[in-house]
Motif scaffolding. Sequence first.
Motif, PDB file in Angstrom:
ATOM      1  N   LEU A   1      -3.431  81.093 -33.321  1.00  0.00           N
ATOM      2  CA  LEU A   1      -3.250  81.932 -32.134  1.00  0.00           C
ATOM      3  C   LEU A   1      -1.852  81.712 -31.542  1.00  0.00           C
ATOM      4  N   VAL A   2      -1.430  80.448 -31.430  1.00  0.00           N
ATOM      5  CA  VAL A   2      -0.083  80.135 -30.909  1.00  0.00           C
ATOM      6  C   VAL A   2       0.978  80.776 -31.801  1.00  0.00           C
ATOM      7  N   SER A   3       0.773  80.692 -33.108  1.00  0.00           N
ATOM      8  CA  SER A   3       1.716  81.270 -34.064  1.00  0.00           C
ATOM      9  C   SER A   3       1.753  82.798 -33.963  1.00  0.00           C
ATOM     10  N   ALA A   4       0.603  83.399 -33.653  1.00  0.00           N
ATOM     11  CA  ALA A   4       0.562  84.855 -33.465  1.00  0.00           C
ATOM     12  C   ALA A   4       1.454  85.267 -32.298  1.00  0.00           C
ATOM     13  N   LEU A   5       1.530  84.404 -31.291  1.00  0.00           N
ATOM     14  CA  LEU A   5       2.297  84.710 -30.081  1.00  0.00           C
ATOM     15  C   LEU A   5       3.791  84.440 -30.247  1.00  0.00           C
ATOM     16  N   ILE A   6       4.152  83.287 -30.850  1.00  0.00           N
ATOM     17  CA  ILE A   6       5.579  82.909 -30.882  1.00  0.00           C
ATOM     18  C   ILE A   6       6.129  82.785 -32.302  1.00  0.00           C
ATOM     19  N   GLY A   7       5.320  83.180 -33.307  1.00  0.00           N
ATOM     20  CA  GLY A   7       5.802  83.172 -34.685  1.00  0.00           C
ATOM     21  C   GLY A   7       6.044  81.759 -35.200  1.00  0.00           C
ATOM     22  N   GLU A   8       6.993  81.647 -36.142  1.00  0.00           N
ATOM     23  CA  GLU A   8       7.298  80.364 -36.780  1.00  0.00           C
ATOM     24  C   GLU A   8       7.882  79.342 -35.800  1.00  0.00           C
ATOM     25  N   ASP A   9       8.285  79.805 -34.603  1.00  0.00           N
ATOM     26  CA  ASP A   9       8.821  78.872 -33.599  1.00  0.00           C
ATOM     27  C   ASP A   9       7.794  77.822 -33.174  1.00  0.00           C
ATOM     28  N   TRP A  10       6.503  78.059 -33.523  1.00  0.00           N
ATOM     29  CA  TRP A  10       5.502  77.033 -33.171  1.00  0.00           C
ATOM     30  C   TRP A  10       5.907  75.677 -33.750  1.00  0.00           C
ATOM     31  N   ARG A  11       6.576  75.674 -34.898  1.00  0.00           N
ATOM     32  CA  ARG A  11       6.990  74.413 -35.522  1.00  0.00           C
ATOM     33  C   ARG A  11       7.996  73.673 -34.647  1.00  0.00           C
ATOM     34  N   GLU A  12       8.950  74.437 -34.078  1.00  0.00           N
ATOM     35  CA  GLU A  12       9.959  73.834 -33.190  1.00  0.00           C
ATOM     36  C   GLU A  12       9.307  73.272 -31.934  1.00  0.00           C
ATOM     37  N   VAL A  13       8.363  74.041 -31.386  1.00  0.00           N
ATOM     38  CA  VAL A  13       7.652  73.612 -30.168  1.00  0.00           C
ATOM     39  C   VAL A  13       6.916  72.297 -30.432  1.00  0.00           C
ATOM     40  N   TYR A  14       6.181  72.220 -31.534  1.00  0.00           N
ATOM     41  CA  TYR A  14       5.380  71.036 -31.841  1.00  0.00           C
ATOM     42  C   TYR A  14       6.257  69.845 -32.246  1.00  0.00           C
ATOM     43  N   LYS A  15       7.351  70.132 -32.942  1.00  0.00           N
ATOM     44  CA  LYS A  15       8.276  69.056 -33.303  1.00  0.00           C
ATOM     45  C   LYS A  15       8.905  68.461 -32.041  1.00  0.00           C
ATOM     46  N   HIS A  16       9.307  69.333 -31.109  1.00  0.00           N
ATOM     47  CA  HIS A  16       9.893  68.868 -29.843  1.00  0.00           C
ATOM     48  C   HIS A  16       8.878  68.020 -29.066  1.00  0.00           C
ATOM     49  N   ALA A  17       7.634  68.498 -29.023  1.00  0.00           N
ATOM     50  CA  ALA A  17       6.585  67.765 -28.293  1.00  0.00           C
ATOM     51  C   ALA A  17       6.355  66.383 -28.915  1.00  0.00           C
ATOM     52  N   LEU A  18       6.324  66.324 -30.242  1.00  0.00           N
ATOM     53  CA  LEU A  18       6.121  65.036 -30.926  1.00  0.00           C
ATOM     54  C   LEU A  18       7.315  64.108 -30.736  1.00  0.00           C
ATOM     55  N   ASP A  19       8.525  64.672 -30.781  1.00  0.00           N
ATOM     56  CA  ASP A  19       9.739  63.859 -30.634  1.00  0.00           C
ATOM     57  C   ASP A  19       9.957  63.366 -29.208  1.00  0.00           C
ATOM     58  N   ASN A  20       9.289  64.022 -28.239  1.00  0.00           N
ATOM     59  CA  ASN A  20       9.527  63.697 -26.828  1.00  0.00           C
ATOM     60  C   ASN A  20       8.290  63.175 -26.110  1.00  0.00           C
ATOM     61  N   ASP A  21       7.425  62.510 -26.883  1.00  0.00           N
ATOM     62  CA  ASP A  21       6.285  61.779 -26.296  1.00  0.00           C
ATOM     63  C   ASP A  21       5.313  62.632 -25.497  1.00  0.00           C
ATOM     64  N   TYR A  22       5.135  63.876 -25.878  1.00  0.00           N
ATOM     65  CA  TYR A  22       4.075  64.674 -25.259  1.00  0.00           C
ATOM     66  C   TYR A  22       2.727  64.181 -25.782  1.00  0.00           C
ATOM     67  N   ARG A  23       1.702  64.307 -24.931  1.00  0.00           N
ATOM     68  CA  ARG A  23       0.359  63.891 -25.298  1.00  0.00           C
ATOM     69  C   ARG A  23      -0.383  65.123 -25.812  1.00  0.00           C
ATOM     70  N   PHE A  24      -1.238  64.948 -26.838  1.00  0.00           N
ATOM     71  CA  PHE A  24      -1.839  66.091 -27.528  1.00  0.00           C
ATOM     72  C   PHE A  24      -3.341  66.238 -27.258  1.00  0.00           C
ATOM     73  N   LEU A  25      -3.827  67.444 -27.490  1.00  0.00           N
ATOM     74  CA  LEU A  25      -5.240  67.857 -27.457  1.00  0.00           C
ATOM     75  C   LEU A  25      -5.811  67.898 -26.027  1.00  0.00           C
ATOM     76  N   SER A  26      -7.139  67.779 -25.889  1.00  0.00           N
ATOM     77  CA  SER A  26      -7.829  68.163 -24.647  1.00  0.00           C
ATOM     78  C   SER A  26      -7.283  67.518 -23.376  1.00  0.00           C
TER      79      SER A  26
END
Length: 404
Positions: free
Chosen positions: A370-395
């Motif tokens: 669903l996220v990919s449907a909205l922002i295309g392949e940029d989902w990879r950049e979003v998730y990579k940035h979140a992982l590289d910058n200590d974002y917390r994941f899931l619920s």
Amino acid sequence: MNINPKKLAIKDFVYDLPDERIAKFPMPERDQSKLLLYCQGQLADHTFTDLPDLLPPHTLLVFNDTKVVQARLLFQKETGGLVEIFCLEPVAPHREVQLAMQQTGSCTWKCLVGNNKRWKSGPVKLYFEGGLLQAEREAQQEGHFLIRFTWEPAELTFAEVLERCGRLPLPPYLNRELTPEDHSRYQTIYANQQGAVAAPTAGLHFTDRVMQQLQAKGMDTAYLTLHVGAGTFKPVKADVMEAHEMHAEQIYITKPLVQRLLQQLGKPVIPVGTTSMRSLESLYWLGAKVWQQPDLPAQELTVSQWQAYESMNPPTAAEALQALLTYMEAQGTDYLHASTQIIIAPGYTFRICNGLVTNFHQPESTLLLLVSALIGEDWREVYKHALDNDYRFLSYGDSSLLLP
């Protein structure tokens, strides 16, 4: 580029999520979680309290006001062993969640059963303060059981019974026991309609403070109900999406919401969470159905998994919403109860939504599609940035505002 969502390979929606990045507990304060802004390809780090300043002017934010019920029940057998029953969805006398929750005396639900092999025969019992709940297996179906519940005092509603003796169902990937804090923190502050077995987690960051700031900024809010089912955690096991069956969920839409969406056309509509997005887009496809069949029977108000991709010459958003209003007037009702299996994946054309507030989702999940449907392949950049910058994941994790 035309993408056929049926042919999408789920292995293309993989990223490495270390266990330590899954938020096992909520933040001390709801609105102090991080907020990752994705706006037309650009990324910026914020705190959730910044949300009112980051939304486009004249945004309508749409929330899912479902409330998580205490759907886990621990019964004792005559021999003393425990049987866990997890209520999934009602079957009789009502399939509609709102009505099933108000049922008194007895009801039948589709359930998962833990320790089923040790449950030889007969009813199992659960005593609670001032009462008794009994469960009997009526039938075994693919992957679940039909369980008939009876209780005393019989005048209690099933909602009251669950409230007295059930346990909150935490997401399986938290892999920990329930804490007293979860009872308040695994509900949104605006949770109102009982019936979900999982929280609409994008809403967990909202506080009264943020709501007041939204109002001060001139942002409007609206509510709908989608009762989140356990299927939201169902991993995609099929190689291609055509072989994956989406879970069906119940949605409730009011006439004032449809009227408000009609007024909002041409201005941003941003759902809070994937469940709100699926509901809003389903609303369009329900409108498309009654636009073509004005006398559609109410029990056929359903959105199938692939309807959005197989529809020829669909109506405009205004035509679909107006058709829904006309249908409700003809039916003499102010609200609609429907069921949706919609899958929003790359190749989908959004009809109502212009952005999304959402948490970070599991690899190989329909939520990531669903996220990919909205922002295309940029989902990879979003998730990579979140992982590289200590974002917390899931619920219980951090949040993002996605503005394509």
